[in-house]
Design a protein around this motif. Structure first.
Motif, short mmCIF file in Angstrom:
data_model
loop_
_atom_site.label_atom_id
_atom_site.label_comp_id
_atom_site.label_asym_id
_atom_site.label_seq_id
_atom_site.Cartn_x
_atom_site.Cartn_y
_atom_site.Cartn_z
N MET A 103 0.80 -1.22 0.00
CA MET A 103 0.00 0.00 0.00
C MET A 103 0.84 1.28 0.00
SD MET A 103 -2.77 1.46 2.80
CE MET A 103 -4.10 0.31 2.49
N GLY A 104 1.81 1.37 0.90
CA GLY A 104 2.55 2.62 1.05
C GLY A 104 3.22 3.07 -0.23
N ILE A 105 3.95 2.18 -0.89
CA ILE A 105 4.66 2.55 -2.11
C ILE A 105 3.69 2.80 -3.26
CG2 ILE A 105 5.04 0.19 -2.92
CD1 ILE A 105 7.63 3.02 -3.02
N ASN A 155 10.32 9.70 -3.67
CA ASN A 155 11.19 9.28 -2.56
C ASN A 155 12.22 8.25 -3.04
OD1 ASN A 155 9.99 6.69 -2.53
ND2 ASN A 155 8.34 7.42 -1.19
N ARG A 156 13.12 7.90 -2.13
CA ARG A 156 14.26 7.07 -2.52
C ARG A 156 13.83 5.73 -3.12
NH1 ARG A 156 17.08 3.15 -0.07
NH2 ARG A 156 15.94 3.41 1.88
N LYS A 157 12.83 5.10 -2.49
CA LYS A 157 12.42 3.78 -2.95
C LYS A 157 11.76 3.85 -4.33
CE LYS A 157 10.37 -0.46 -1.22
NZ LYS A 157 9.69 -1.13 -0.09
N VAL A 158 10.98 4.91 -4.55
CA VAL A 158 10.32 5.07 -5.86
C VAL A 158 11.36 5.26 -6.96
CG1 VAL A 158 8.86 6.64 -7.23
CG2 VAL A 158 8.15 5.97 -4.91
N VAL A 159 12.32 6.14 -6.71
CA VAL A 159 13.34 6.43 -7.73
C VAL A 159 14.26 5.23 -7.92
CG1 VAL A 159 15.32 7.91 -8.29
CG2 VAL A 159 13.24 8.90 -7.26
#
Length: 715
Positions: free
Chosen positions: A425-427, A437-441
């Motif tokens: 859900m969060g991502i 954010n870092r995880k998306v990029v």
């Protein structure tokens, strides 16, 4: 002469009439017949065997599953003047021997005992030696493997009917579906017993369900709005109970946790302190509460989803046992549902029972996701028909506003597809809202087509809608893959065929709370403020008395009794015995102290511009009368009309106070007025004008009133 059931109800319990079905059940048992009684928690099950126990000769044996339950009930019976005792593992041999002697001598009317003790070596022979009038099996759903709280030792209870064929057996439970009812009757060897099913409707309980986000903040707000109102929070795990209690303590809420792995002494102390109102909140697993006889629990919260409707209904039923308004709140998340399903899958139950329990969990899910009156769902589950919405659940108060969410759902599902069904859900929300954010990029999710497609919605809005999509089967979740979302056939129909999706419009918790406060405004009339102030004074006195005697406060008087007392404001024995829940024994023990508190409250509030309505003005008149002042002197002192003072004196006389009305009405006048009243068959409370005119206006109204008061008492 033995007492009638009505006399027992009034003398020992302080009630003027039975609740629905109670009288019929008692008559049936008094005829020597067996019965299965289904009544919701707080519906008055105990009265159904406690009253006939006092009417019949001999002793009633009550089978009870928990030490705390039997202790609470015996404490309440003793406070009402009913000779009762319990036998369990907490007592010494000498204590048990003394109780057995009292049983043999016929001194006791009720003996509470656990099934373990009943079937311990040689003990059943002792029961056979007694003059048993009735067996009462409390929490009888424990006898059935289909019930929600099965106890193997209960299955031996069928021997009671076989050993005492002429002694009536009454089995009682708050929750049992049709399968469980049939099993109870067969297990107890009373297959032909009459089944009494009371209404399961508890209109004093409000029902609400909220999404399981921000639970701690919502609970803190909920409890702080209910200062000094005791409540229970049920959690699924031991860790939850400890974490939630700690979080509440940090904001100044008096809370304690309770679970089965605690030291037994600590657990018993927590329970005892809660029952005695030393703590406001108990945060517990389901190990707490079965049969806890605490009448003033004002709310129940379920932090986690219960496993079935029976458990849920019994647990919320611990609120408002005294009939006063109480609140219930259930937090619901899909995660809780899956956890319950996994627990059942790994339970080792036979497949047939597992299927039944999964079906019951599904009904709990339906209740939680309901868009129709929640009370109708509960009543339907227990095979009770109702044609009207309750008006006291969140769905009735705020019917959900639905909207076409097809495009919104397509955006979310498309993002799931483009991330290879490998995000939680969060991502997913970060992608939809365009958060770099870092995880998306790092995973290059910012380059997919749906990146930022839902930036018009806040994070909490997307969380709400995704939860709704999950709950309604629009997509699946893989808990073993980091809670990743997965597509299913319906997901694909929405994406490829444009199948329509409807969701409920999101509303922040603060908006819902504000609306609720509009529906239940806090503004109160002056009369309500004074009544509530007196209620608080009486509660404080009750706590003092309870602490002195080391008993729970509700054993002295229930909240419902104190509420009625604050409403009626009794200042003499007749008035006090007219309060619901005040019997002869309670009056003898506590009546004077509560009447004195009411009198003190009245004096403190007299002449301050907030005069107490409905009778409290008589207190000041009576005080002055006892000091020897004449009616005219009282009138001058109080700045009132003398006729009004005569009216006060007549009312006080009718209520049983020592007032000599004869000195204000001449004997000749008295005889003449009473003779005419008899001719006209004047009844108490009727208008005096016809009598005044029949006597040609020769006697003043206040003399008519006083003469009729004298006549009424003499009759």
């Amino acid at each position: 002469m033995p007492l009638t059931k009505e006399q027992v109800l009034k003398q020992y319990f302080g009630y003027d009439k039975f609740r629905p079905l109670q009288s019929d059940i008692i008559d049936w048992v008094l005829y020597g017949q067996d019965a299965l009684v289904l009544m919701p928690t707080g519906g008055g099950k105990s009265i159904c065997f406690q009253v006939p126990a006092m009417v019949m000769s001999g002793i009633t044996i009550v089978i009870s599953p928990l030490i705390a339950l039997m202790q609470d009930q015996v404490r309440g019976l003793l406070a009402n003047g009913i000779p009762a005792a319990y036998i369990n593992s907490s007592q010494t041999g000498s204590e048990i021997s003394l109780i057995e002697k009292r049983c043999k001598s016929g001194e006791l009317k009720l003996l509470y005992i656990s099934p373990e003790k009943l079937f311990s070596p040689g003990y059943f022979d002792f029961i056979k030696s007694l003059n048993v009038s009735m067996f009462a099996i409390d929490e009888s759903h424990c006898v059935s493997v289909w019930g929600h709280d099965f106890r193997p030792e209960y299955t031996q209870l069928g021997i009671l009917k076989k050993s005492f064929p002429d002694v009536p057996v009454i089995a009682l439970t708050a929750t049992a579906d049709r399968v469980t009812r049939k099993d109870i009757l067969n297990q107890l060897a009373i297959p032909e017993a009459r089944v009494f099913v009371s209404s399961f409707d508890r209109p004093n309980l409000s029902l609400a369900v909220l999404p399981g986000r921000n639970r701690i903040k919502i609970m803190q707000d909920f409890i702080q709005k209910r200062a000094n109102q005791p409540g229970i929070i049920y959690c699924l795990s031991r860790k939850n109970t400890e974490d939630v209690a700690s979080a509440l303590q940090k904001v100044g809420i008096r809370a304690k946790f309770y679970h089965a792995k605690m030291n037994p002494e600590d657990r018993a102390k927590v329970q005892d302190d809660f029952i005695k109102d030393n703590y406001q909140v108990i945060v517990a697993t389901i190990a707490f509460g079965m049969g806890i006889d605490k009448s003033n629990v004002r709310w129940v919260i379920h932090y986690s989803l219960p496993s079935n409707v029976e458990s849920f209904y019994q647990e919320i039923g611990r609120a408002g046992r005294d009939g006063l308004r109480s609140d219930t709140l259930l937090f619901y998340t899909f995660n809780d549902l899956k956890m319950r399903q996994e627990m059942l899958d790994q339970s080792g139950l036979p497949e047939e029972m597992k299927e039944t329990q999964l079906a019951k969990l599904e009904r709990m899910k339906q209740y939680s996701e309901a868009e129709i009156c929640r009370r109708r769902i509960l009543l339907s589950y227990f095979n009770e028909e109702t044609t009207e919405d309750c008006g006291n659940c969140d769905v009735c108060r705020n019917p959900p506003v639905r909207f076409d969410a097809t495009i919104l759902a397509q955006k979310a599902l498309s993002a799931i597809v483009r991330t290879n069904e490998n995000i939680a859900m969060g991502i997913l929300i970060d992608i939809l809202r365009g958060s770099r954010n870092r995880k998306v990029v790092e995973h290059q999710y910012h380059e997919i087509k749906t990146f930022g497609a839902g930036k018009d919605l806040k994070f909490e809005e997307w969380a709400d809608y995704l939860q709704q999509m999950l709950n309604s089967g629009i997509m699946d979740i893989a808990y073993d893959e980091g809670h990743s979302y997965k597509l299913n056939n319906r997901s694909r129909a929405i994406l490829k065929e444009g199948q329509k999706v409807e969701l409920v419009r999101f509303e922040p918790y603060d908006v819902k709370k504000a609306r609720k406060e509009e529906e239940y405004p806090l503004e109160r009339s002056k009369k309500e403020i004074i009544r509530d102030a007196l209620f608080d004074r009486l509660k404080f006195l009750r706590k003092q008395i309870a602490d002195e005697a080391d008993i729970p406060a509700f054993v002295v008087f229930s909240d419902a009794t104190l509420s009625d007392m604050a409403q009626k404001r009794p200042i003499n024995k007749i008035q006090m015995l007219a309060v619901s829940g005040v019997g002869e024994q309670k009056y003898l023990q506590y009546g004077e102290r509560f009447m004195n508190e009411i009198l003190n409250f009245a004096r403190e509030n007299s002449g301050t511009g907030s005069r107490i309505a409905n009778g409290m003005t008589y207190v000041e008149t009576f005080d002055l009368y006892k000091k020897g002042l004449s009616p005219s002197e009282i009138a001058r002192t109080r700045g009132m009309n003398e006729i009004t003072i005569y009216s006060h004196l007549a009312k006080l006389y009718e209520d049983g106070e020592r007032i000599n009305l004869e000195e204000y009405v001449h004997t000749t006048e008295l005889k003449k007025i009473i003779r005419q009243a008899e001719i006209m068959n004047i009844r108490k409370g009727e208008p005096l004008k016809p009598l005044f005119e029949a006597l040609n206006g020769q006697h003043e109204y206040h003399k008519l009133r006083m003469a009729l008061a004298i006549w009424e008492r003499n009759k």
